[in-house]
Design a protein around this motif. Structure first.
Motif, PDB file in Angstrom:
ATOM      1  N   UNK A 144       0.830  -1.206   0.000  1.00 29.89           N
ATOM      2  CA  UNK A 144       0.000   0.000   0.000  1.00 29.89           C
ATOM      3  C   UNK A 144       0.860   1.250   0.000  1.00 29.89           C
ATOM      4  N   UNK A 145       0.270   2.307  -0.460  1.00 32.69           N
ATOM      5  CA  UNK A 145       0.946   3.608  -0.448  1.00 32.69           C
ATOM      6  C   UNK A 145       1.402   3.939   0.960  1.00 32.69           C
TER       7      UNK A 145
ATOM      8  N   UNK B 137       4.772   5.278  -3.373  1.00 39.59           N
ATOM      9  CA  UNK B 137       3.723   6.012  -4.081  1.00 39.59           C
ATOM     10  C   UNK B 137       3.204   5.162  -5.246  1.00 39.59           C
ATOM     11  N   UNK B 138       2.029   5.533  -5.716  1.00 42.07           N
ATOM     12  CA  UNK B 138       1.430   4.771  -6.817  1.00 42.07           C
ATOM     13  C   UNK B 138       2.362   4.718  -8.030  1.00 42.07           C
ATOM     14  N   UNK B 139       3.030   5.825  -8.280  1.00 43.33           N
ATOM     15  CA  UNK B 139       3.903   5.913  -9.452  1.00 43.33           C
ATOM     16  C   UNK B 139       5.152   5.052  -9.364  1.00 43.33           C
ATOM     17  N   UNK B 140       5.393   4.476  -8.198  1.00 43.67           N
ATOM     18  CA  UNK B 140       6.550   3.590  -8.055  1.00 43.67           C
ATOM     19  C   UNK B 140       6.277   2.203  -8.626  1.00 43.67           C
TER      20      UNK B 140
ATOM     21  N   UNK C 278       3.848  -3.517  -7.182  1.00 43.81           N
ATOM     22  CA  UNK C 278       2.533  -2.899  -7.369  1.00 43.81           C
ATOM     23  C   UNK C 278       2.160  -2.160  -6.093  1.00 43.81           C
ATOM     24  N   UNK C 279       1.941  -0.878  -6.231  1.00 48.86           N
ATOM     25  CA  UNK C 279       1.555  -0.054  -5.083  1.00 48.86           C
ATOM     26  C   UNK C 279       0.084   0.300  -5.225  1.00 48.86           C
ATOM     27  N   UNK C 280      -0.681  -0.024  -4.210  1.00 50.10           N
ATOM     28  CA  UNK C 280      -2.134   0.211  -4.286  1.00 50.10           C
ATOM     29  C   UNK C 280      -2.573   1.339  -3.355  1.00 50.10           C
TER      30      UNK C 280
END
Lengths: 113, 110
Positions: free
Chosen positions: A14-15, A82-85, A111-113
């Motif tokens: 998760x973020x 972060x999501x962009x990672x 995958x960052x959710x």
């Protein structure tokens, strides 16, 4: 088996979390790298270490910190994800010479959710 | 499982001679193929990808699904083409990890 091995293969988180990706090579190489594969499948170098010394440090956020405890290991620690990672991250190694082949790990899909 | 084979570790050609760097792959899905190049003391960079159907620095590569090959060709080699070349494979759909061949060192002799 002689190889570059990175773990984990998949990482879903998760973020805001902090996570690490580990990389080890038993090829006797003195140089190790972290690459990021973007959404277009282009590989961009992030960091390179030679004998535990940082030699390439591209413009990546400070949240990314490589750590090389010895020349056979180069771990990638990411803070405050972060999501962009979200991407595939590749570890690679080589000898220092001009035309020494790169040996790639199998990649870690983050995958960052 | 995906696999990329570059049968030649080293390929030496004379300047002006044609070059062909071989790449064969094994994959049951929809392949997407790339060639990456690393010149001496420089970073790895993308040379071309099959879906772009482009020619970069005089190099071309055609995906042959029947022969499962993606050979890199150039009609007239130049000294500045000397480098390490890596063939890589991914899937057309989704952001799947690239799988790399072991690389071929091209040496162009003057």
């Amino acid at each position: 088996d002689t190889a570059v091995s990175q773990t984990p293969k998949y990482l879903v988180t998760q973020m805001g979390n902090d996570k690490s990706i580990k990389c080890e090579q038993n090829l006797g190489h003195d140089t190790m790298y972290w690459y990021k594969q973007d959404s277009k499948k282009f590989l961009k170098i992030m960091f390179s270490y030679n004998n535990k010394e940082l030699i390439i440090n591209e413009t990546v956020p400070n949240r990314f910190s490589p750590k090389s405890p010895d020349k056979a290991h180069l771990n990638l620690h990411i803070n405050s994800l972060e999501l962009g990672d979200s991407a595939v991250y590749f570890c690679a190694s080589s000898h220092r010479g001009s035309y020494s082949p790169l040996h790639f790990g199998n990649g870690t899909r983050l995958t960052v959710t | 499982a995906q696999r990329v084979t570059q049968p030649e570790k080293l390929l030496s050609v004379f300047k002006g001679a044609p070059v062909e760097l071989k790449c064969n792959y094994s994959y049951s899905g929809s392949p997407e193929l790339f060639w990456y190049v690393q010149y001496s003391r420089q970073r790895l960079q993308l040379l071309l990808r099959h879906i772009s159907r482009e020619s970069i620095k005089g190099f071309t590569a055609d995906l042959n699904k029947g022969e499962t090959s993606f050979h890199l060709k150039k009609p007239f080699a130049q000294e500045e083409d000397s480098a390490m070349y890596y063939c890589a494979l991914s899937d057309l759909s989704g952001n799947t990890p690239l799988v790399f061949g072991k690389g071929t060192r091209l040496s162009v002799i003057a």
